[in-house]
Design a protein around this motif. Structure first.
Motif, short mmCIF file in Angstrom:
data_model
loop_
_atom_site.label_atom_id
_atom_site.label_comp_id
_atom_site.label_asym_id
_atom_site.label_seq_id
_atom_site.Cartn_x
_atom_site.Cartn_y
_atom_site.Cartn_z
N VAL A 27 7.52 4.28 0.67
CA VAL A 27 8.41 4.17 1.84
C VAL A 27 7.58 3.95 3.10
O VAL A 27 7.34 4.86 3.88
CB VAL A 27 9.28 5.44 2.00
CG1 VAL A 27 10.32 5.51 0.91
CG2 VAL A 27 8.44 6.71 1.98
N PRO A 28 7.14 2.72 3.33
CA PRO A 28 6.30 2.51 4.52
C PRO A 28 7.05 2.85 5.80
O PRO A 28 8.11 2.30 6.07
CB PRO A 28 5.99 1.01 4.46
CG PRO A 28 6.20 0.63 3.04
CD PRO A 28 7.32 1.50 2.55
N VAL A 29 6.52 3.80 6.53
CA VAL A 29 7.05 4.15 7.86
C VAL A 29 5.88 4.00 8.84
O VAL A 29 5.87 3.09 9.67
CB VAL A 29 7.63 5.57 7.91
CG1 VAL A 29 8.11 5.90 9.32
CG2 VAL A 29 8.76 5.73 6.89
N THR A 45 2.91 3.14 8.01
CA THR A 45 2.12 1.97 7.61
C THR A 45 2.91 0.66 7.74
O THR A 45 2.34 -0.41 7.54
CB THR A 45 1.65 2.11 6.14
OG1 THR A 45 2.80 2.29 5.31
CG2 THR A 45 0.71 3.29 5.95
N ALA A 46 4.20 0.75 8.07
CA ALA A 46 5.09 -0.40 7.97
C ALA A 46 4.59 -1.62 8.74
O ALA A 46 4.73 -2.75 8.28
CB ALA A 46 6.49 -0.02 8.44
N TRP A 55 1.43 -2.25 9.73
CA TRP A 55 -0.01 -2.45 9.69
C TRP A 55 -0.42 -3.90 9.42
O TRP A 55 -1.49 -4.33 9.84
CB TRP A 55 -0.67 -1.54 8.64
CG TRP A 55 -0.73 -0.10 9.05
CD1 TRP A 55 -0.09 0.48 10.11
CD2 TRP A 55 -1.45 0.96 8.39
NE1 TRP A 55 -0.38 1.84 10.15
CE2 TRP A 55 -1.21 2.15 9.11
CE3 TRP A 55 -2.27 1.01 7.26
CZ2 TRP A 55 -1.77 3.38 8.73
CZ3 TRP A 55 -2.82 2.22 6.88
CH2 TRP A 55 -2.58 3.40 7.61
N GLY A 56 0.44 -4.62 8.71
CA GLY A 56 0.08 -6.00 8.38
C GLY A 56 0.63 -7.02 9.35
O GLY A 56 0.43 -8.22 9.19
N SER A 68 -5.88 -6.48 11.81
CA SER A 68 -5.16 -5.23 12.06
C SER A 68 -5.59 -4.18 11.05
O SER A 68 -5.66 -2.99 11.39
CB SER A 68 -3.65 -5.46 11.97
OG SER A 68 -3.30 -5.94 10.69
N LEU A 103 -3.61 -2.17 3.34
CA LEU A 103 -2.29 -2.80 3.26
C LEU A 103 -1.72 -2.80 1.86
O LEU A 103 -0.60 -3.27 1.64
CB LEU A 103 -2.38 -4.25 3.78
CG LEU A 103 -2.77 -4.39 5.25
CD1 LEU A 103 -2.96 -5.87 5.60
CD2 LEU A 103 -1.71 -3.76 6.14
N VAL A 131 1.77 -0.99 1.49
CA VAL A 131 2.86 -1.60 2.26
C VAL A 131 3.21 -2.97 1.66
O VAL A 131 4.38 -3.36 1.62
CB VAL A 131 2.51 -1.66 3.77
CG1 VAL A 131 1.44 -2.66 4.09
CG2 VAL A 131 3.74 -1.92 4.60
N ALA A 150 12.06 3.03 3.34
CA ALA A 150 12.51 4.35 3.78
C ALA A 150 13.95 4.30 4.27
O ALA A 150 14.60 5.34 4.40
CB ALA A 150 11.59 4.88 4.88
#
Lengths: 443, 254
Positions: free
Chosen positions: A10-12, A14-15, A17-18, B210, B216, B219, B229
């Motif tokens: 569940v990326p929060v 880290t969502a 980061w890319g 980044s 990564l 993600v 989420a």
């Protein structure tokens, strides 16, 4: 199928980061950043604190203490200034989650700092980052400058009447400064040695004033809790370990990296997500939360990776840093290197830690070289017994834990060190990621 | 600390500090750092970083300057300067090389990377080459375990190192060819890094990615799989309910 099974990641935090230039203010705002700050400033500080408390967020830096409860210990009637200090001294072996967050999305932290400071009534906050990570420090400094320019920091933030200054502070190389009272000493320009408690920092911390110290990930989790609510947060995780967290997988896995998941998934599932142990090999042992947490083996693959699940098997969630080692690895070698780390990083204040880690290194060196004597393993445990429970802080407990847990699971391998060098028993070249010509011990 | 007592107070440290002694500008910048904090002594760590950036190390003169500015004794400042591993009492190289050999990096090949660097430079850890180009340090964990084995150049990440890559990197640095950190900016010098750590920007924050590929991994996997989420958003009625867990939480609980 439960949600935790259908949504294992569940990326929060880290969502983003890319995302393109994710570290810039405009990128962060385009993703909805600083909306939580506006919401928070529209509520009372007590209300914000209650939301975090009710979300049951627990500290992500190792100890797992409830964050909102920690905040509530700050005496609001104390006439001294209140301070928020963010612990970004990430140095526990295996731990590598805060540094990428600081680099990829420093504004998540800055927004968390502003909201958290508002909740506890702090008008000065510090972000203490270990010194050996230049680029993340550049990014955080720039983010703070951008936040000032945009009116998110300084005086009368967004017209709310709330003032906050943030100081980004680089450390200078000392693992011990991750211990919160040592960090305070360091931030006061002193040697980073732990303080005796009480008084606790909430009452007498930085400059003897009420101070809250939280880990980077804990503070960075706050904006999402404010924006999406405690019910969303508590819908993730297990009974007493709520929410999401970043698990860091490293070592002999196919795809090491950062995996943000609801608390409580199993190591088996996490390993599966990481592509399993590297091809052709099997798991030998792993740390659940950095080198200071007792190691586990394949028999613990189905243990829930949350605060309670790991406590039940005699270890800790710690920093959620899973270092994975396969069957080629000498546990004597890894234990020695960890203990060398603790010896190097011992601040020297407490004799059992300063001298005890030195003796552990001597014994382990002999065992690694196959020059141990009958009884040395018991001597190791005896030295551990002379250290544990006899020091100001938990650094020494970490050193002891990695030795005692390794001996518990792999005693015979240590005993082989009475006759055979570790590098002959388990040739080191087999553990490396690239071909190695010569073999033998460390130069 | 003994040299703090024997060296003449105002003398620069001779050939050890080819870039000269602490100037008036340095003093002004040191004061600037002290002014950033509620209590000036809090600036001591940044001040020592700045001292290194101009002296190439922390000399006894540097210790005394900090002590004078903060109203401390030289012994108090020396006690701090010798506690932290990043402060160098002997001159560091133009580029400071660190190789992690804590357990995980060592096992993954860090020992071999360190050996390659030592052989290439003819150095033991904590030494500096005769030409002043490189100094070497055996690092403890640098918080990049998912990129093991890890090497640092002037405190910038050099991820997923091999002995051959490390040797090539040293060749590039020695030849003054541009070197890019795998997760950071173009390598400048150890002194410039120390200046940035002290708190003076070099304008390079926007260089580099980044995040690295390992950062990564989770993600990306979630994106490909459609995991989010958002799925945990409780129904509108639950948002206003009391501390009662949202219905969805029951499945996640054990």
């Amino acid at each position: 199928m439960t949600l935790a099974q259908t949504q294992p990641l569940v990326p929060v935090l880290t969502a983003n980061w890319g995302q393109e230039r994710s570290w810039k203010l405009d990128s962060y705002v385009a993703q909805g950043g600083y909306a939580a700050l506006r919401q928070a400033l529209g509520r009372t500080p007590a209300d914000v604190m209650a939301e975090v408390k009710d979300a049951q967020l627990r500290g992500r830096g190792g100890a797992g203490f409830p964050t909102g409860l920690k905040w509530s210990f700050v005496p609001q009637d104390n006439p001294n200034p209140k301070y928020l200090v963010v612990n970004g001294d990430e140095s526990e072996p295996g731990t590598c989650k805060d540094i990428p967050l600081l680099m990829a999305s420093p504004h998540t932290l800055v927004e968390g700092v502003i909201i958290s400071s508002y909740a506890i009534g702090a008008h000065t906050a510090f972000i203490y980052i270990r010194g050996e990570v230049l680029h993340p420090i550049r990014r955080v400094r720039q983010a703070v400058e951008e936040a000032y320019a945009a009116g998110y920091l300084g005086s009368d933030i967004l017209g709310s009447g709330f003032d906050l200054d943030v100081i980004v502070h680089a450390g200078a190389g000392a693992y011990i400064c991750g211990e919160e009272t040592a960090l305070l000493n360091s931030l006061e320009g002193r040697r980073g040695q732990p303080r005796l408690r009480p008084p606790f920092p909430a009452v007498a911390g930085l400059y003897a004033s009420p101070t809250v110290i939280n880990n980077v990930e804990s503070i960075a989790s706050v904006p999402s809790i404010i924006a999406r609510g405690k019910d969303w947060f508590t819908a993730m995780g297990t009974e007493k370990s709520k929410g999401f967290t970043i698990y860091s997988l490293s070592g002999h896995v196919a795809h090491p990296g950062q995996y943000e998941a609801p608390l409580g998934l199993t190591m088996a599932r996490l390993l599966e997500l990481a592509g399993g142990v590297r091809a052709g090999h099997q798991l030998k042992f792993f740390t659940p939360g950095g080198s200071s947490t007792p190691i586990l083996t394949a028999e613990h693959l189905d243990t829930a990776l949350d605060y309670e699940g790991l406590a039940q098997v005699g270890t800790m969630l710690g920093t959620k840093a899973m270092q994975v080692f396969d069957e080629t690895t000498s546990v004597v070698r890894t234990t020695l290197r960890w203990v060398e780390f603790y010896k190097h990083e011992s601040c020297g204040k407490c004799t059992p830690c300063r001298e005890g880690t030195w003796w552990l290194v001597q014994l382990l060196h002999k065992l690694e070289a196959g020059q141990g004597q009958d009884g040395d393993v018991d001597k190791l445990l005896s030295v551990c017994d002379s250290i544990t429970g006899k020091t100001f802080c938990t650094l020494a407990e970490g050193a002891v834990a990695c030795v005692t847990s390794a001996v518990r699971h792999f005693r015979s391998e240590f005993e082989i060190g009475y006759t055979t060098p570790a590098w002959e028993h388990l040739p080191y070249a087999a553990s490396a990621l690239f071909p190695i010509e010569s073999e033998g011990g460390r130069a | 600390m003994s040299d703090a007592q024997t060296e003449p107070k105002a003398a620069p440290d001779g050939q050890n500090t080819p870039d000269g002694p602490i100037t008036d500008q340095t003093l002004a910048e040191l004061r600037q750092l002290a002014d950033r904090y509620p209590e000036p002594r809090s600036a001591l760590l940044p001040m020592l970083h700045l001292i290194q950036s101009v002296e190439g190390r922390v000399s006894s003169r540097g210790v005394e300057v900090c002590a004078d500015l903060l109203g401390l004794t030289a012994a108090q400042v020396a006690g701090v300067a010798t506690f932290y591993t990043m402060y160098k009492r002997r001159p560091a190289g133009r580029h400071h090389i660190g190789v992690c050999t804590t357990a995980l990096c060592a096992v993954m090949g860090g020992d071999e990377v360190l050996r390659a660097v030592q052989d290439k430079l003819g150095l033991e850890p904590e030494q500096t080459t005769a030409d002043g180009l490189f100094s070497l340090e055996r690092l403890e964990c640098n918080a990049a375990c998912d990129f093991a084995p890890v090497m640092m150049v002037d405190w910038e990440f050099m991820d997923n190192m091999t002995p051959a890559q490390a040797e090539a990197l040293l060749d590039d640095l020695a030849a003054d060819r541009p070197v890019q950190s795998t997760r950071g900016a173009t390598i400048t010098s150890w002194r410039q890094a120390e200046r940035v750590l002290a708190g003076f920007s070099d304008g390079l924050a926007d260089e580099g990615p980044s995040a690295g590929p390992s950062s990564l991994r989770g993600v990306e996997l979630a994106r490909q799989s459609g995991w989010t989420a958002d799925a945990f958003q409780p129904p509108p009625s639950a948002a206003t309910a009391s501390a009662e867990p949202a219905p969805t939480s029951q499945g996640a609980s054990k």
